[in-house]
Design a protein around this motif. Structure first.
Motif, PDB file in Angstrom:
ATOM      1  N   GLU A   1       0.857  -1.175   0.000  1.00  0.00           N
ATOM      2  CA  GLU A   1       0.000   0.000   0.000  1.00  0.00           C
ATOM      3  C   GLU A   1       0.901   1.235   0.000  1.00  0.00           C
ATOM      4  OE1 GLU A   1      -3.241   0.616   0.002  1.00  0.00           O
ATOM      5  OE2 GLU A   1      -4.034  -1.427   0.048  1.00  0.00           O
ATOM      6  N   VAL A   2       0.712   2.127  -0.974  1.00  0.00           N
ATOM      7  CA  VAL A   2       1.564   3.310  -1.069  1.00  0.00           C
ATOM      8  C   VAL A   2       0.702   4.560  -1.172  1.00  0.00           C
ATOM      9  CG1 VAL A   2       3.484   2.070  -2.145  1.00  0.00           C
ATOM     10  CG2 VAL A   2       1.722   3.098  -3.568  1.00  0.00           C
ATOM     11  N   THR A   3       1.243   5.657  -0.647  1.00  0.00           N
ATOM     12  CA  THR A   3       0.575   6.962  -0.771  1.00  0.00           C
ATOM     13  C   THR A   3       1.465   7.981  -1.479  1.00  0.00           C
ATOM     14  OG1 THR A   3       1.357   7.569   1.442  1.00  0.00           O
ATOM     15  CG2 THR A   3      -0.843   6.591   1.274  1.00  0.00           C
ATOM     16  N   LYS A   4       2.776   7.723  -1.442  1.00  0.00           N
ATOM     17  CA  LYS A   4       3.720   8.586  -2.140  1.00  0.00           C
ATOM     18  C   LYS A   4       4.672   7.719  -2.954  1.00  0.00           C
ATOM     19  CE  LYS A   4       3.831  12.521   1.042  1.00  0.00           C
ATOM     20  NZ  LYS A   4       4.694  13.396   1.879  1.00  0.00           N
ATOM     21  N   VAL A   5       4.904   8.118  -4.173  1.00  0.00           N
ATOM     22  CA  VAL A   5       5.765   7.330  -5.062  1.00  0.00           C
ATOM     23  C   VAL A   5       6.763   8.263  -5.737  1.00  0.00           C
ATOM     24  CG1 VAL A   5       5.854   5.758  -7.021  1.00  0.00           C
ATOM     25  CG2 VAL A   5       3.872   5.728  -5.493  1.00  0.00           C
TER      26      VAL A   5
END
Length: 208
Positions: free
Chosen positions: A24-28
């Protein structure tokens, strides 16, 4: 994905699969280039243009309906770290060019219709059977079935054997010739000793 970028973030909430693990990612980071189009209904062939995405680190087209051959251009993705094309309808051989993907850590080509020998060397020597599962036409390491050569080479006799065969054939010819010569001499000797033969027919009959 085709040229260098500055290391900046973009905010997006998503679940991505990296090397077989869900995150789960919110910033890439925008330099973290990957394509995940898994679990869709995509059809058709993978374009050779995929080879132009030289900065691509991950490619996941698994669980679609992709068909055709694996593009040789995938071998141009020198930064690729994981490749998942499982559960499609891909056919043909695995391109030898994929051996040059020296950063490749995860490979999943299972559940396709690939055939022929598995490329050997470099990273390909580290992948297990699970990378090729249910491709019944594949052969070679790490699979238990070797790639058999169906072409039987013609039998070529060594030089000595061929000369022996020639001598043997000439011996048969000479033996036949000698036998005929002996029979002819014997008949001539009998004729001279007993006189001309009395033929029972009005014309001579020669038996050979």
């Amino acid at each position: 994905m085709m040229k260098e970028k500055t290391a900046e973030y973009y905010e997006v909430r998503m679940t991505i699969t990296i090397k077989g693990v869900d995150f789960e990612v919110t910033k890439v980071l925008d330099i973290f280039a990957m394509i995940d189009l898994s679990n869709n209904q995509f059809r058709g062939e993978i374009s050779e243009n995929i080879g132009e995405l030289e900065l691509l680190k991950g490619l996941n087209f698994s669980h679609n309906h992709l068909s055709g051959h694996l593009p040789e251009a995938i071998g141009n993705l020198s930064n690729l770290e994981w490749l998942d094309l499982s559960s499609n309808k891909l056919v043909g051989r695995i391109p030898e060019q994929l051996v040059d993907l020296t950063f490749l850590e995860i490979l999943n080509l299972s559940f396709n219709e690939l055939t022929g020998p598995i490329p050997q060397g470099k990273q390909f020597n580290t992948f297990g059977i699970e990378s090729y599962e249910r491709n019944l036409g594949l052969c070679g390491f790490p699979l238990p079935n070797d790639c058999a050569n169906d072409i039987t080479p013609p039998l070529i006799l060594p030089e000595g054997d061929r000369s022996t065969g020639v001598i043997f054939e000439w011996n048969i010819i000479l033996m036949d010739y000698a036998s005929g010569l002996v029979a002819g001499v014997a008949m001539g000797y009998i004729v001279f000793q007993t006189g001309k033969p009395q033929w029972e027919y009005p014309f001579p009959v020669f038996i050979t």
